[in-house]
Write an enzyme that holds these catalytic residues in place. Sequence first.
Site, PDB file in Angstrom:
ATOM      1  CD  GLU A  24      -1.278  -0.264   3.702  1.00 51.47           C
ATOM      2  OE1 GLU A  24      -1.197   0.385   4.751  1.00 51.47           O
ATOM      3  OE2 GLU A  24      -2.078  -1.205   3.537  1.00 51.47           O
ATOM      4  N   GLY A  25       2.083   1.216  -0.456  1.00 51.55           N
ATOM      5  CA  GLY A  25       2.908   2.404  -0.582  1.00 51.55           C
ATOM      6  C   GLY A  25       3.646   2.828   0.665  1.00 51.55           C
TER       7      GLY A  25
END
Length: 377
Positions: A323-324
Amino acid sequence: MSSLNLDDFTDLIERPDGGVRRDAEARRERQIVPPGSLGRLDDLGEWLAAAQGSVPVRPVVRPRVVLFAGDHGVAELDVSTRPAGTASELVREILEGARPVSVLARRLDVPVRIVDMALDCDPALFPEDVVRHRVRRGSGRIDIEDALTVEEAEAAFRAGMAVADEEADSGTDLVVLGDVSVGGTTAAGVLVAALCGTDASVVTGRGGEGIDDLAWMRKCAAIRDALRRARPVLGEQLQLLATVGGADLAAMTGFLLQCAVRKLPVVLDGVVAAACALVGQRIAFRAPDWWLAASKSGEPGQAKALDRMALEPLLDQGVKVGEGAGALLALPLVQAAAALAAELPEKPEKPEKPEASEASAKEQAAEPEQEWSNEAT
């Protein structure tokens, strides 16, 4: 038959400006802190200058996290700690500020954009700006069927390109790229194994939340079976994404390539982004010059893909949540490199040596005596 000509990217994508990079290196030589004493920050600053086409480098002031979301049918084989079809729960938690990327983004004051490409849920659950690019509801089970039709793969690829254009046009100056998926690391493993010519066991990791040994064996078998389906279409990258990728992976690949076209730097997070970057490299060999690898996640597929692209991660924190989050951790390092490159003063110019001036004066004083001597003779 696809109307998208991927060969165009080879002509459209240029390398970051080499002349500007040399100017940045020369400026670095003149600064008061000796070159090399800042380690990789020197290289980062010069890379940014080349990407921006600017010396001194401009500060990174409008970064943005872009996350592509989707569910993968292969998750039905229990290859993840999360049940199949539940990526929408992760998206909801991010939007509510309850995930690691949400916390880090708040702390760093970076906006987060989520793009639903294939979540297995009612699109009415999320705002229009999240779901407007969706291609389908979930991707196919890649061990026994195609993830997408070629038409769906092209639509997803073009959607990723459109998102890249939107970001570039809005003034985003650096993208932190990640995924929100269930089963996505399995599809990523297939792409990496296929493009690197390795076996399933070499690229099979344990995912963001750490699967047990039995789940790892199921995942390895799923990658092995999907790999058999991938090998016949290795020469056609869009077909490869349709066969063993997914809508989110196809969109991320299109996004990465269009960012390179638009000269928009991207920081890659995790194995899914690395796999899509590897597909992008196969399409346009200059494209990886616009990307940074953020953090080692411990996923063997990520390490294999980054090694193939000669991208060395900036951090080694073992962040594998996806998710970054890992890439967002690297953002302050990039911003620090830009600030140091731009703001460190240059060494003052050395004044002319006094010895040289005195010698010149003596020579001038001696000239009339020489003339007088000649006349007397």
